[in-house]
Design a protein around this motif. Sequence first.
Motif, PDB file in Angstrom:
ATOM      1  N   ASP A  84      -8.847 -70.867   7.937  1.00  8.34           N
ATOM      2  CA  ASP A  84     -10.114 -69.939   7.920  1.00  8.34           C
ATOM      3  C   ASP A  84     -10.079 -69.328   9.072  1.00  8.34           C
ATOM      4  N   THR A  85     -10.943 -68.067   9.312  1.00  9.17           N
ATOM      5  CA  THR A  85     -11.036 -67.475  10.176  1.00  9.17           C
ATOM      6  C   THR A  85     -12.580 -68.063  10.655  1.00  9.17           C
ATOM      7  N   ILE A  86     -12.711 -68.630  12.232  1.00  8.79           N
ATOM      8  CA  ILE A  86     -14.070 -69.007  12.442  1.00  8.79           C
ATOM      9  C   ILE A  86     -14.373 -68.420  13.883  1.00  8.79           C
ATOM     10  N   ILE A 125     -18.339 -69.818   9.952  1.00  6.59           N
ATOM     11  CA  ILE A 125     -16.895 -69.395   9.240  1.00  6.59           C
ATOM     12  C   ILE A 125     -17.039 -67.676   8.785  1.00  6.59           C
ATOM     13  N   VAL A 126     -15.851 -67.180   9.344  1.00  6.10           N
ATOM     14  CA  VAL A 126     -15.951 -65.849   8.977  1.00  6.10           C
ATOM     15  C   VAL A 126     -15.194 -65.421   7.842  1.00  6.10           C
ATOM     16  N   ARG A 127     -14.297 -65.872   7.505  1.00  2.39           N
ATOM     17  CA  ARG A 127     -13.290 -65.600   6.438  1.00  2.39           C
ATOM     18  C   ARG A 127     -12.757 -66.912   5.939  1.00  2.39           C
ATOM     19  N   ALA A 178      -6.357 -64.918   0.842  1.00  2.87           N
ATOM     20  CA  ALA A 178      -7.886 -65.414   0.873  1.00  2.87           C
ATOM     21  C   ALA A 178      -8.144 -66.349  -0.060  1.00  2.87           C
ATOM     22  N   LYS A 179      -9.346 -66.994   0.010  1.00  3.84           N
ATOM     23  CA  LYS A 179      -9.441 -68.217  -0.877  1.00  3.84           C
ATOM     24  C   LYS A 179      -9.911 -67.782  -2.107  1.00  3.84           C
ATOM     25  N   GLU A 203      -8.644 -66.149  -4.272  1.00  6.24           N
ATOM     26  CA  GLU A 203      -8.203 -64.929  -4.597  1.00  6.24           C
ATOM     27  C   GLU A 203      -7.715 -64.873  -6.247  1.00  6.24           C
ATOM     28  N   GLY A 204      -6.980 -65.642  -6.650  1.00  3.14           N
ATOM     29  CA  GLY A 204      -6.693 -65.711  -7.928  1.00  3.14           C
ATOM     30  C   GLY A 204      -7.725 -65.729  -8.945  1.00  3.14           C
ATOM     31  N   VAL A 205      -8.699 -66.525  -8.507  1.00  2.00           N
ATOM     32  CA  VAL A 205      -9.870 -66.639  -9.578  1.00  2.00           C
ATOM     33  C   VAL A 205     -10.352 -65.395  -9.653  1.00  2.00           C
ATOM     34  N   LYS A 206     -10.635 -64.724  -8.515  1.00  2.00           N
ATOM     35  CA  LYS A 206     -11.288 -63.480  -8.602  1.00  2.00           C
ATOM     36  C   LYS A 206     -10.516 -62.532  -9.550  1.00  2.00           C
ATOM     37  N   ALA A 207      -9.302 -62.346  -9.734  1.00  2.00           N
ATOM     38  CA  ALA A 207      -8.521 -61.593 -10.483  1.00  2.00           C
ATOM     39  C   ALA A 207      -8.671 -62.073 -11.958  1.00  2.00           C
ATOM     40  N   ASN A 208      -9.010 -63.055 -12.336  1.00  2.00           N
ATOM     41  CA  ASN A 208      -9.304 -63.547 -13.899  1.00  2.00           C
ATOM     42  C   ASN A 208     -10.551 -63.232 -14.075  1.00  2.00           C
ATOM     43  N   ALA A 209     -11.547 -63.148 -13.334  1.00  2.00           N
ATOM     44  CA  ALA A 209     -12.833 -63.046 -13.699  1.00  2.00           C
ATOM     45  C   ALA A 209     -13.099 -61.674 -14.299  1.00  2.00           C
TER      46      ALA A 209
END
Lengths: 214, 123
Positions: free
Chosen positions: B24-26, B87-89, B114-115, B117-123
């Motif tokens: 994570d970017t903090i 938490i930034v990213r 990015a966290k 990422e795969g889930v977003k693609a499916n949605a």
Amino acid sequence: MKKVVKKLGIFKKVGMTQLIMEDTGNVVSVTALKLVPSVVMDTSEENETDPKRIVLGYGTPRLSRCTKPHMGQFKKRSLDVHKWLTEVLFDQSTDTPLSVGESLSLSQFVSDERVFVRSKSKGRGFSGTIRRWNFRRGPETHGSKSHRITGSIGGGTTPGRVLKGKKMAGQYGNTMVTVQGLRVVRVDESEGLLFLAGGVPGAEGGLVVVGVGL
Amino acid sequence: MTSKIIQDLEAVDKENAVAYGVGDTINVHQLIREGKKERVQRYEGVVISRRNKGNIKEVVTVRKIVDKVGVEKTFLVRSPLVSKIEIVRQASVRRAKLFYLRDRKGTKATRLKAKNEGVKANA
């Protein structure tokens, strides 16, 4: 202890940890000590002068293991039975002299105070000169047979004897060790814990005497 | 074996902890004292190591690239001087320690998947 102390507490070594100071954010390595219950048995005067000999009972006993004469000492004074009895010299001329029935409290210690610590060091058994006195070892190879041996212990015809106090192998540890000038970092009265900066001799769970004024 | 007393001393309130993870970017807010003045210094970067989680001795290493020079700072998370961690990213990584980032150059050194990422693609 043969010297008169101004403050005294009997503790058990819990172990080491680190404390983060609230004001500076500094991290201090500390030894945590847990107060052992104690009771003042007797404050009879040694002589006319100020130092007084005090009889202390301390430690939690298993009553089934206590002898009748031992318990009788406590019953006679109608005090709770403690595991051990000891004598100490305590400076009774201060504002808060100890009286019979009182226990040694944590509240006498304050942060940043310098204290001494007495405890039994870890026993290392019969140790050679390398472990006991930090002697150097011999070569391991190239035909050497003097791996960890003591080596020479002195001259020849002169002086014709081994000097007294020569460092040799023998029993190391399991002796009372006193460390002076340890700093009190924190006093936690609710938990009965005392935090001293740095290390304290002895194994965890061992008895530690902490005091001021050796 | 650490005694129960020591364990209790070192335990922290997990519910109030910031749920950041490695990768994570903090943004770390650190209180700096200069003489009598106090100010908050912020430091943003990627978490490449997190040690002693759930303990007061928790330490986090944050890496960022400044003028093409890698900079790493370690923070004692439970220190009173670390006032805030944002938490930034978030990123999904497969390692507990991201020390391999030190050997990377260019965008490879900074870009992490990015966290979700795969889930977003499916949605």
